[in-house]
Design an enzyme around this catalytic site. Structure first.
Site, PDB file in Angstrom:
ATOM      1  N   ASP A  87    -121.977  20.707   4.951  1.00 43.93           N
ATOM      2  CA  ASP A  87    -122.254  21.570   3.850  1.00 43.93           C
ATOM      3  C   ASP A  87    -123.752  21.433   3.465  1.00 43.93           C
ATOM      4  OD1 ASP A  87    -119.368  22.611   3.265  1.00 43.93           O
ATOM      5  OD2 ASP A  87    -119.252  20.267   2.894  1.00 43.93           O
ATOM      6  N   GLU A 106    -112.869  13.138   8.895  1.00 41.92           N
ATOM      7  CA  GLU A 106    -114.148  13.690   9.657  1.00 41.92           C
ATOM      8  C   GLU A 106    -115.188  12.251   9.905  1.00 41.92           C
ATOM      9  OE1 GLU A 106    -114.295  18.091   8.440  1.00 41.92           O
ATOM     10  OE2 GLU A 106    -115.409  16.912   7.125  1.00 41.92           O
TER      11      GLU A 106
HETATM   12  C1  5RP Z   1    -114.731  20.024   5.825  1.00 34.60           C
HETATM   13  C2  5RP Z   1    -116.064  20.066   5.991  1.00 34.60           C
HETATM   14  C3  5RP Z   1    -116.959  21.382   6.997  1.00 34.60           C
HETATM   15  O1  5RP Z   1    -117.406  20.722   8.143  1.00 34.60           O
HETATM   16  C4  5RP Z   1    -117.691  21.754   5.999  1.00 34.60           C
HETATM   17  O2  5RP Z   1    -117.409  22.223   4.658  1.00 34.60           O
HETATM   18  C5  5RP Z   1    -118.464  23.052   6.879  1.00 34.60           C
HETATM   19  O3  5RP Z   1    -117.658  24.005   6.940  1.00 34.60           O
HETATM   20  P1  5RP Z   1    -118.329  25.314   7.316  1.00 34.60           P
HETATM   21  O4  5RP Z   1    -118.879  25.452   8.884  1.00 34.60           O
HETATM   22  O5  5RP Z   1    -117.138  26.320   7.104  1.00 34.60           O
HETATM   23  O6  5RP Z   1    -119.278  25.965   6.404  1.00 34.60           O
HETATM   24  O7  5RP Z   1    -116.818  19.239   5.859  1.00 34.60           O
HETATM   25  O8  5RP Z   1    -114.449  19.059   4.813  1.00 34.60           O
END
Ligand code: 5RP
Length: 226
Positions: A87, A106
Site C-alpha cells: 500500500d 502475507e
Molecule cells: C493486502 C495487501 C495488498 O498487497 C495491498 O493492499 C496492495 O494491493 P493492490 O496491489 O491492489 O494495490 O497488502 O493485504
C-alpha cells in the site's frame, strides 16, 4: 503507453523469475493478480509447472480460475519465491500492507520465502509512510488493544464494510486502521505494535525484500534490486 500497460508488463517480468517446479507464494491485491495472470500464460504456453500457495481467497479465486495447482499451508517452508503488493513503500523500502486485510498471512509468507518480490505502481512509493496502519486484532482484546494503540500515539478506527458492518479477516479477527501521522521510524513502530498482546499482526513491514518492481504512469517498469 499507460499505467495499465506497465502493470501487465510488470506481471510478465516477475513471472519470468519463476522456474519450473517452484513453490510460489501468492500475496494479495491487483498487482499480484497481474502477476498471476502472466504466470498462468506461461503455464499454458510453455507447460511451466508450479505449485502455488495463496494468502487470501481473493488471489485463490483468480489462481483457481487459471488452473493453478494450489497447496495449503503445510508447504509454507518450501516457498521458493513470494510475490506480493504494497500500500505504501518509503525511501528505505519499509512498507505498509494490509489494505486488503491479508497482511497476517502475507507477513508469514514473506518471512518464509527464499526470494521476496514486491510489485507496486509508482503512486505507492513515497518518502515517509503516512497511511493508517492496519492492525489485526483478536476480537476479545479490542478494548485493551485500542487503549494501548492510543498510548503509543495512534488513533484507531474499526475497519468497516460499506454499510457499517465490521470487516472480519479470513482469520476471524477485526482490523483497527490506526493513524500515526508520518512514520519516521517504521522498525520501532512495527515492534511496538507486535508487542501488544491481542495484536495478531500489524501492517508495518520492515523485513528485507530482494526486488521491488515499480510500474510507472508512462508505461515503463523499474526494477530495484536490494
Ligand atoms: C493486502 C495487501 C495488498 O498487497 C495491498 O493492499 C496492495 O494491493 P493492490 O496491489 O491492489 O494495490 O497488502 O493485504
Amino acid at each position: 503507453m499507460s499505467l495499465q500497460d506497465a502493470m501487465k508488463k510488470m506481471g510478465e517480468s516477475v513471472s519470468s523469475l519463476v522456474k519450473n517446479g517452484y513453490v510460489v507464494g501468492l500475496g494479495s491485491g491487483s498487482a499480484v493478480a497481474a502477476f498471476v495472470n502472466a504466470l498462468g500464460e506461461r503455464m499454458k504456453k510453455e507447460g511451466l509447472k508450479v505449485t502455488a500457495i495463496p494468502t487470501s481467497m481473493q488471489i485463490e479465486l483468480i489462481a483457481e480460475s487459471l488452473g493453478f495447482v494450489l497447496e495449503r499451508y503445510h508447504r509454507i517452508n518450501d516457498i521458493d519465491i513470494v510475490v506480493d503488493g504494497a500500500d505504501q513503500i518509503d525511501s528505505m523500502f519499509n512498507m505498509i500492507k494490509g489494505g486488503g486485510g491479508a497482511h497476517h498471512r502475507e507477513k508469514v509468507f514473506i518471512e518464509a520465502s527464499k526470494k521476496r518480490v514486491i510489485v507496486a505502481d509508482e503512486s505507492k512509493y513515497l518518502k515517509y509512510l503516512n497511511r493508517n496502519v492496519p492492525v489485526e486484532v483478536s476480537i476479545f482484546a479490542r478494548h485493551f488493544v485500542w487503549k494501548r494503540l492510543e498510548a503509543i500515539g495512534g488513533k484507531p478506527k474499526v475497519r468497516t464494510l460499506e454499510k457499517g458492518y465490521p470487516y472480519f479477516t479470513e482469520n476471524g479477527n477485526i482490523i483497527l486502521d490506526t493513524e500515526f501521522g508520518e512514520i519516521k521510524d517504521p522498525p520501532k513502530l512495527e515492534s511496538q505494535l507486535q508487542k501488544i498482546p491481542g495484536v495478531v499482526a500489524n501492517g508495518v513491514f520492515t523485513m528485507k525484500i530482494n526486488v521491488f518492481f515499480k510500474a510507472k504512469n508512462n508505461g515503463t517498469v523499474e526494477k530495484i534490486e536490494r
